[in-house]
Design a protein around this motif. Structure first.
Motif, PDB file in Angstrom:
ATOM      1  N   ASN A 250       0.976  -1.223   0.040  1.00 59.05           N
ATOM      2  CA  ASN A 250       0.142   0.148  -0.198  1.00 59.05           C
ATOM      3  C   ASN A 250       0.862   1.395   0.052  1.00 59.05           C
ATOM      4  OD1 ASN A 250      -2.576  -1.618   0.094  1.00 59.05           O
ATOM      5  ND2 ASN A 250      -2.223  -1.955   2.135  1.00 59.05           N
ATOM      6  N   LEU A 251       1.953   1.154  -0.534  1.00 58.70           N
ATOM      7  CA  LEU A 251       2.996   2.461  -0.727  1.00 58.70           C
ATOM      8  C   LEU A 251       3.069   2.716  -1.977  1.00 58.70           C
ATOM      9  CD1 LEU A 251       5.743   1.406   2.009  1.00 58.70           C
ATOM     10  CD2 LEU A 251       3.606   3.059   2.156  1.00 58.70           C
ATOM     11  N   GLY A 252       2.661   2.041  -3.310  1.00 56.12           N
ATOM     12  CA  GLY A 252       2.744   2.149  -4.398  1.00 56.12           C
ATOM     13  C   GLY A 252       4.007   1.590  -4.985  1.00 56.12           C
ATOM     14  N   TYR A 253       4.835   0.520  -4.258  1.00 59.82           N
ATOM     15  CA  TYR A 253       5.679  -0.092  -4.882  1.00 59.82           C
ATOM     16  C   TYR A 253       5.539  -1.008  -5.743  1.00 59.82           C
ATOM     17  CZ  TYR A 253       8.874   1.806  -0.874  1.00 59.82           C
ATOM     18  OH  TYR A 253       9.564   2.768  -0.213  1.00 59.82           O
ATOM     19  N   ALA A 254       4.366  -1.868  -5.559  1.00 62.95           N
ATOM     20  CA  ALA A 254       4.030  -2.877  -6.573  1.00 62.95           C
ATOM     21  C   ALA A 254       3.538  -2.223  -7.871  1.00 62.95           C
ATOM     22  CB  ALA A 254       2.556  -3.634  -6.159  1.00 62.95           C
ATOM     23  N   GLN A 255       2.857  -0.809  -8.033  1.00 65.78           N
ATOM     24  CA  GLN A 255       2.777  -0.279  -9.251  1.00 65.78           C
ATOM     25  C   GLN A 255       3.909  -0.060  -9.927  1.00 65.78           C
ATOM     26  OE1 GLN A 255       1.008   0.147  -6.357  1.00 65.78           O
ATOM     27  NE2 GLN A 255      -1.067   0.704  -6.740  1.00 65.78           N
ATOM     28  N   GLU A 256       4.874   0.625  -9.041  1.00 71.27           N
ATOM     29  CA  GLU A 256       6.308   1.194  -9.621  1.00 71.27           C
ATOM     30  C   GLU A 256       6.977  -0.215 -10.180  1.00 71.27           C
ATOM     31  OE1 GLU A 256       9.027   3.582  -7.249  1.00 71.27           O
ATOM     32  OE2 GLU A 256       7.704   4.446  -6.402  1.00 71.27           O
ATOM     33  N   GLY A 257       7.051  -1.166  -9.525  1.00 68.93           N
ATOM     34  CA  GLY A 257       7.757  -2.484 -10.156  1.00 68.93           C
ATOM     35  C   GLY A 257       7.099  -2.956 -11.386  1.00 68.93           C
ATOM     36  N   LEU A 258       5.754  -2.857 -11.362  1.00 67.71           N
ATOM     37  CA  LEU A 258       4.935  -3.572 -12.426  1.00 67.71           C
ATOM     38  C   LEU A 258       5.508  -2.675 -13.645  1.00 67.71           C
ATOM     39  CD1 LEU A 258       3.165  -5.627 -13.811  1.00 67.71           C
ATOM     40  CD2 LEU A 258       1.003  -4.438 -12.706  1.00 67.71           C
ATOM     41  N   ALA A 259       5.329  -1.512 -13.544  1.00 61.73           N
ATOM     42  CA  ALA A 259       5.293  -0.633 -14.855  1.00 61.73           C
ATOM     43  C   ALA A 259       6.927  -0.980 -15.214  1.00 61.73           C
ATOM     44  CB  ALA A 259       5.294   0.941 -14.106  1.00 61.73           C
ATOM     45  N   ALA A 260       7.895  -1.076 -14.311  1.00 60.91           N
ATOM     46  CA  ALA A 260       9.291  -1.415 -14.715  1.00 60.91           C
ATOM     47  C   ALA A 260       9.382  -2.714 -15.516  1.00 60.91           C
ATOM     48  CB  ALA A 260      10.250  -1.169 -13.591  1.00 60.91           C
ATOM     49  N   LEU A 261       8.793  -3.898 -14.904  1.00 61.85           N
ATOM     50  CA  LEU A 261       8.687  -5.077 -15.539  1.00 61.85           C
ATOM     51  C   LEU A 261       8.039  -5.183 -17.017  1.00 61.85           C
ATOM     52  CD1 LEU A 261       8.077  -7.265 -12.388  1.00 61.85           C
ATOM     53  CD2 LEU A 261      10.196  -7.121 -13.898  1.00 61.85           C
TER      54      LEU A 261
END
Length: 172
Positions: free
Chosen positions: A110-121
């Motif tokens: 819930n810190l936006g890390y999943a969205q950042e990582g997914l976009a990079a992948l």
């Protein structure tokens, strides 16, 4: 032949605003497989899922599962230098699709890390012209993961089993 060369490409080191997504070192992979907590592992890392991944990688004997472009990698929070989760692909494309996978330690959700990582992948996935789309399977009770996928443009796709399948076609 192109597929073989693609598998030999080294895993990228991906950098987002707050994260570094990089291959695991041999020592880190050993620690994750054993469920040990290294000094630079965040509280709650590794998860049982991470331990399973590391054990399977070690049993498979290495390179492809830890250092190729299709590897599952360590998510490092830049600010703290701690590994807070894993992210990457299950393996090379099957039927022109890559499957993305990842996990975060509870305190880093819930810190936006999943969205950042997914976009990079996704940026890595679509550099391969042979990839027509990316898929993800989510346990039916994991609403936060589903929200991340839907926000990234994935759509629900029917699938048998206990997981919900999501798909993102190659951008047009």
């Amino acid at each position: 032949m192109t597929e073989d060369l693609e598998a030999l490409r080294p895993a990228p080191v991906l950098e987002t605003e707050r994260l570094l997504i990089r291959p695991f070192t041999a020592e880190e992979l050993d620690a994750v497989a054993a469920g040990d907590r290294a000094e630079h592992f965040a509280e709650g890392f590794p998860s049982p899922e991470d331990m399973d991944f590391a054990r399977e990688s070690l049993l498979a004997g290495g390179y492809f599962f830890t250092e190729s472009v299709y590897a599952r990698m360590a998510i490092v929070e830049k600010e703290s230098g701690q590994i807070v989760g894993t992210s990457g692909f299950v393996g090379p494309p099957i039927d022109a699709e890559l499957e993305v996978v990842g996990s975060l330690a509870p305190a880093y959700r819930n810190l936006g890390y999943a969205q950042e990582g997914l976009a990079a992948l996704l940026g890595v996935a679509f550099t391969d012209d042979a990839v027509s789309g990316v898929r993800a399977s989510v346990p039916v009770d994991n609403a936060p993961a589903e929200q991340v996928l839907l926000a990234a443009g994935f759509v629900h796709r029917r699938s048998p089993g206990l997981e919900t399948d999501y798909f993102l076609p190659r951008p047009g």
